[in-house]
Write a protein that holds these residues in place. Structure first.
Motif, PDB file in Angstrom:
ATOM      1  N   CYS A 187       0.837  -1.198   0.000  1.00 21.15           N
ATOM      2  CA  CYS A 187       0.000   0.000   0.000  1.00 21.15           C
ATOM      3  C   CYS A 187       0.877   1.255   0.000  1.00 21.15           C
ATOM      4  O   CYS A 187       0.638   2.188  -0.757  1.00 21.15           O
ATOM      5  CB  CYS A 187      -0.917  -0.016   1.218  1.00 21.15           C
ATOM      6  N   GLU A 188       1.881   1.269   0.857  1.00 17.63           N
ATOM      7  CA  GLU A 188       2.745   2.442   0.967  1.00 17.63           C
ATOM      8  C   GLU A 188       3.581   2.642  -0.298  1.00 17.63           C
ATOM      9  O   GLU A 188       3.918   3.762  -0.652  1.00 17.63           O
ATOM     10  CB  GLU A 188       3.639   2.302   2.198  1.00 17.63           C
ATOM     11  N   SER A 237       2.591   1.833  -3.334  1.00 22.88           N
ATOM     12  CA  SER A 237       1.709   2.024  -4.493  1.00 22.88           C
ATOM     13  C   SER A 237       1.408   3.497  -4.706  1.00 22.88           C
ATOM     14  O   SER A 237       1.186   4.246  -3.757  1.00 22.88           O
ATOM     15  CB  SER A 237       0.402   1.256  -4.263  1.00 22.88           C
ATOM     16  N   GLN A 248      -1.156   4.392  -6.767  1.00 28.82           N
ATOM     17  CA  GLN A 248      -2.581   4.532  -7.065  1.00 28.82           C
ATOM     18  C   GLN A 248      -3.324   3.265  -6.655  1.00 28.82           C
ATOM     19  O   GLN A 248      -2.730   2.234  -6.429  1.00 28.82           O
ATOM     20  CB  GLN A 248      -2.797   4.789  -8.552  1.00 28.82           C
ATOM     21  N   GLY A 249      -4.628   3.389  -6.596  1.00 25.57           N
ATOM     22  CA  GLY A 249      -5.451   2.248  -6.211  1.00 25.57           C
ATOM     23  C   GLY A 249      -5.207   1.850  -4.764  1.00 25.57           C
ATOM     24  O   GLY A 249      -4.594   2.582  -3.990  1.00 25.57           O
ATOM     25  N   CYS A 250      -5.695   0.694  -4.432  1.00 27.80           N
ATOM     26  CA  CYS A 250      -5.505   0.194  -3.063  1.00 27.80           C
ATOM     27  C   CYS A 250      -5.112  -1.273  -3.120  1.00 27.80           C
ATOM     28  O   CYS A 250      -5.972  -2.148  -3.281  1.00 27.80           O
ATOM     29  CB  CYS A 250      -6.775   0.382  -2.238  1.00 27.80           C
ATOM     30  N   PRO A 251      -3.821  -1.563  -3.006  1.00 28.72           N
ATOM     31  CA  PRO A 251      -3.360  -2.946  -3.072  1.00 28.72           C
ATOM     32  C   PRO A 251      -4.000  -3.857  -2.017  1.00 28.72           C
ATOM     33  O   PRO A 251      -4.142  -5.049  -2.250  1.00 28.72           O
ATOM     34  CB  PRO A 251      -1.855  -2.839  -2.848  1.00 28.72           C
ATOM     35  N   ILE A 252      -4.380  -3.297  -0.893  1.00 26.03           N
ATOM     36  CA  ILE A 252      -4.992  -4.116   0.160  1.00 26.03           C
ATOM     37  C   ILE A 252      -6.358  -4.613  -0.320  1.00 26.03           C
ATOM     38  O   ILE A 252      -6.650  -5.814  -0.263  1.00 26.03           O
ATOM     39  CB  ILE A 252      -5.102  -3.328   1.481  1.00 26.03           C
ATOM     40  N   ILE A 253      -7.173  -3.695  -0.817  1.00 24.42           N
ATOM     41  CA  ILE A 253      -8.496  -4.093  -1.314  1.00 24.42           C
ATOM     42  C   ILE A 253      -8.338  -4.992  -2.526  1.00 24.42           C
ATOM     43  O   ILE A 253      -9.071  -5.979  -2.679  1.00 24.42           O
ATOM     44  CB  ILE A 253      -9.366  -2.857  -1.613  1.00 24.42           C
ATOM     45  N   ASP A 254      -7.360  -4.687  -3.393  1.00 24.84           N
ATOM     46  CA  ASP A 254      -7.122  -5.544  -4.564  1.00 24.84           C
ATOM     47  C   ASP A 254      -6.788  -6.965  -4.128  1.00 24.84           C
ATOM     48  O   ASP A 254      -7.268  -7.933  -4.718  1.00 24.84           O
ATOM     49  CB  ASP A 254      -5.984  -4.979  -5.415  1.00 24.84           C
TER      50      ASP A 254
END
Length: 133
Positions: free
Chosen positions: A115-116, A118, A120-126
């Protein structure tokens, strides 16, 4: 030690009145003495038993396991193997939970790093949305 009312006992031990009633109902605590109006009065032996229950709960023993431990109090030498077996199983359970928590800690750390890093977007939700294999 003077006899204690249910409210005072609950306050002293940091338990709810309902918990005290429940322990008596399921037989974890023998029937407590009552006055002519039916009010419970806890003696020193009752408080010792309740403290024993609290300490066992802090070691993560279930109420059924605590029942076995309580029954073992009267014949400690004969009960030692069974108490040791229960305690060994409890230790294995705790060790397994610790291993699971360590894996969870690593997974959450990895997610946070992604997440930190990235832009853009949200790697956690992805990651949570990703199809399972």
């Amino acid at each position: 030690m003077p006899i204690s009312t249910i409210g005072k006992t609950a306050c002293t031990l940091g338990m709810s009145v309902d918990t005290l009633r429940y322990y008596e109902k399921i037989g974890l605590l023998p029937p407590v003495a009552r006055d002519s109006q039916g009010r419970r009065h806890f003696a020193a032996r009752d408080l010792r038993r309740l403290r024993f229950i609290q300490r066992a709960q802090r070691c993560d023993f279930s109420l059924d396991e605590i029942r076995v431990l309580l029954e073992s109090r009267s014949c400690r030498d004969a009960a030692r193997p069974e108490v040791a077996r229960l305690t060994q199983q409890k230790l294995r359970d705790v060790q397994a939970r610790i291993a699971e928590l360590n894996l969870l800690q690593q997974e959450l750390g990895n997610l946070l790093q992604r997440c930190e890093a990235s832009g853009q977007g949200c790697p956690i939700i992805d990651r949570f949305d990703a199809p399972t294999k």
